[in-house]
Design a protein around this motif. Structure first.
Motif, PDB file in Angstrom:
ATOM      1  N   UNK A 279       0.960  -1.250  -0.065  1.00 40.74           N
ATOM      2  CA  UNK A 279      -0.048  -0.078   0.154  1.00 40.74           C
ATOM      3  C   UNK A 279       0.885   1.283   0.151  1.00 40.74           C
ATOM      4  N   UNK A 280       2.032   1.071  -0.333  1.00 39.23           N
ATOM      5  CA  UNK A 280       3.075   2.346  -0.407  1.00 39.23           C
ATOM      6  C   UNK A 280       3.148   3.126   0.637  1.00 39.23           C
ATOM      7  N   UNK A 281       2.939   2.554   1.850  1.00 40.38           N
ATOM      8  CA  UNK A 281       3.435   3.327   2.947  1.00 40.38           C
ATOM      9  C   UNK A 281       4.916   3.244   3.333  1.00 40.38           C
ATOM     10  N   UNK A 282       5.183   4.356   4.049  1.00 41.62           N
ATOM     11  CA  UNK A 282       6.639   4.553   4.185  1.00 41.62           C
ATOM     12  C   UNK A 282       6.849   4.865   5.717  1.00 41.62           C
ATOM     13  N   UNK A 283       7.683   4.302   6.362  1.00 40.36           N
ATOM     14  CA  UNK A 283       7.899   4.662   7.712  1.00 40.36           C
ATOM     15  C   UNK A 283       8.618   5.834   7.903  1.00 40.36           C
ATOM     16  N   UNK A 284       8.349   6.765   8.700  1.00 42.09           N
ATOM     17  CA  UNK A 284       9.091   7.870   8.930  1.00 42.09           C
ATOM     18  C   UNK A 284       9.442   7.906  10.644  1.00 42.09           C
ATOM     19  N   UNK A 285      10.564   7.816  10.831  1.00 45.88           N
ATOM     20  CA  UNK A 285      11.304   7.639  12.210  1.00 45.88           C
ATOM     21  C   UNK A 285      11.580   8.996  12.656  1.00 45.88           C
ATOM     22  N   UNK A 286      10.623   9.348  13.629  1.00 47.40           N
ATOM     23  CA  UNK A 286      10.845  10.898  14.133  1.00 47.40           C
ATOM     24  C   UNK A 286      11.731  10.548  15.398  1.00 47.40           C
ATOM     25  N   UNK A 287      12.714  10.711  15.310  1.00 50.32           N
ATOM     26  CA  UNK A 287      13.803  10.761  16.605  1.00 50.32           C
ATOM     27  C   UNK A 287      14.700  11.736  16.893  1.00 50.32           C
ATOM     28  N   UNK A 288      14.590  12.958  17.241  1.00 44.84           N
ATOM     29  CA  UNK A 288      15.584  14.030  17.086  1.00 44.84           C
ATOM     30  C   UNK A 288      16.461  13.570  18.154  1.00 44.84           C
ATOM     31  N   UNK A 289      17.600  14.472  18.499  1.00 40.60           N
ATOM     32  CA  UNK A 289      18.504  13.979  19.444  1.00 40.60           C
ATOM     33  C   UNK A 289      17.619  13.888  20.956  1.00 40.60           C
ATOM     34  N   UNK A 290      18.252  13.146  21.949  1.00 45.76           N
ATOM     35  CA  UNK A 290      17.626  12.807  23.020  1.00 45.76           C
ATOM     36  C   UNK A 290      17.049  14.310  23.727  1.00 45.76           C
ATOM     37  N   UNK A 291      18.055  15.207  23.938  1.00 43.78           N
ATOM     38  CA  UNK A 291      17.861  16.297  24.664  1.00 43.78           C
ATOM     39  C   UNK A 291      16.474  17.315  24.220  1.00 43.78           C
TER      40      UNK A 291
ATOM     41  N   UNK B 279      11.721  -2.863   8.561  1.00 48.03           N
ATOM     42  CA  UNK B 279      12.040  -3.890   7.446  1.00 48.03           C
ATOM     43  C   UNK B 279      11.478  -3.371   6.366  1.00 48.03           C
ATOM     44  N   UNK B 280      10.765  -2.138   6.345  1.00 52.02           N
ATOM     45  CA  UNK B 280       9.974  -1.614   5.155  1.00 52.02           C
ATOM     46  C   UNK B 280      10.619  -0.391   4.535  1.00 52.02           C
ATOM     47  N   UNK B 281      10.180   0.104   3.734  1.00 52.56           N
ATOM     48  CA  UNK B 281      10.708   1.308   3.235  1.00 52.56           C
ATOM     49  C   UNK B 281      10.550   2.494   4.291  1.00 52.56           C
ATOM     50  N   UNK B 282      11.586   3.287   4.651  1.00 45.10           N
ATOM     51  CA  UNK B 282      11.400   4.136   5.530  1.00 45.10           C
ATOM     52  C   UNK B 282      12.646   5.370   5.642  1.00 45.10           C
ATOM     53  N   UNK B 283      12.319   6.295   6.313  1.00 44.51           N
ATOM     54  CA  UNK B 283      13.108   7.325   6.174  1.00 44.51           C
ATOM     55  C   UNK B 283      13.325   8.081   7.605  1.00 44.51           C
ATOM     56  N   UNK B 284      14.340   8.897   7.950  1.00 42.36           N
ATOM     57  CA  UNK B 284      14.164   9.510   9.120  1.00 42.36           C
ATOM     58  C   UNK B 284      14.219  10.945   8.914  1.00 42.36           C
ATOM     59  N   UNK B 285      13.388  11.510  10.045  1.00 42.49           N
ATOM     60  CA  UNK B 285      12.881  12.955   9.983  1.00 42.49           C
ATOM     61  C   UNK B 285      14.073  13.733  10.162  1.00 42.49           C
ATOM     62  N   UNK B 286      14.468  14.635   9.152  1.00 42.93           N
ATOM     63  CA  UNK B 286      15.669  15.651   9.257  1.00 42.93           C
ATOM     64  C   UNK B 286      14.959  16.676  10.212  1.00 42.93           C
ATOM     65  N   UNK B 287      15.659  16.679  11.343  1.00 48.19           N
ATOM     66  CA  UNK B 287      15.364  17.889  12.158  1.00 48.19           C
ATOM     67  C   UNK B 287      16.123  19.238  12.024  1.00 48.19           C
ATOM     68  N   UNK B 288      16.788  19.167  10.891  1.00 46.88           N
ATOM     69  CA  UNK B 288      17.479  20.339  10.790  1.00 46.88           C
ATOM     70  C   UNK B 288      16.678  21.681  10.020  1.00 46.88           C
TER      71      UNK B 288
END
Length: 140
Positions: free
Chosen positions: A86-98, A131-140
């Motif tokens: 279904x063409x879903x992409x996981x977006x990992x939202x993980x800014x630095x810990x602080x 395990x699927x298509x994914x990207x990381x949220x760019x917090x800059x």
């Protein structure tokens, strides 16, 4: 393209969903594993642009809050296939810990109150294998 937003409390998932201006499916905790699986499938195939957490969060939260590895069992592979179909992409939202901790500590009602548990959750997301298509949220 539609998105599954993953990350700990305070990571900016809701903010990102609002920025994208699409419908959002918010997952809840489902005590019944069958209902949880059904709701996960419905959220993947549904019309909403964003799904706010899904089974990846179960891999993080179950060992910490429910003291079980996770409740999907071998059905995670099936969910991965549906996500890809279904063409879903996981977006990992993980800014630095602080940054994440500051938002978590803001006192919003939905945030937990145990700082040690929050650190475990953050670290579990940081180590999560997707395990699927994914990207990381760019917090800059």
């Amino acid at each position: 393209m539609k998105f599954i937003l993953e990350g700990p409390d305070g990571a900016g998932k809701s903010t990102l969903a609002e920025t994208l201006k699409g419908g959002v499916w918010h997952h809840s905790y489902y005590p019944d594993a069958r209902e949880m699986f059904t709701q996960s499938l419905l959220s993947i195939v549904g019309p909403d642009l964003c799904v706010d957490r899904m089974y990846y969060s179960e891999l993080v939260y179950s060992p910490i809050y429910h003291k079980v590895p996770q409740r999907y069992g071998n059905k995670t592979r099936m969910l991965d296939r549906v996500i890809m179909g279904y063409d879903r992409v996981v977006v990992m939202c993980l800014p630095d810990y602080e940054t994440c901790h500051k938002a978590w500590a803001s006192g919003r009602e939905e945030m937990g109150s145990d700082e040690a548990e929050f650190r475990k959750i953050y670290d579990a997301y940081a180590a999560l294998k997707i395990n699927t298509s994914h990207m990381y949220r760019d917090w800059e």
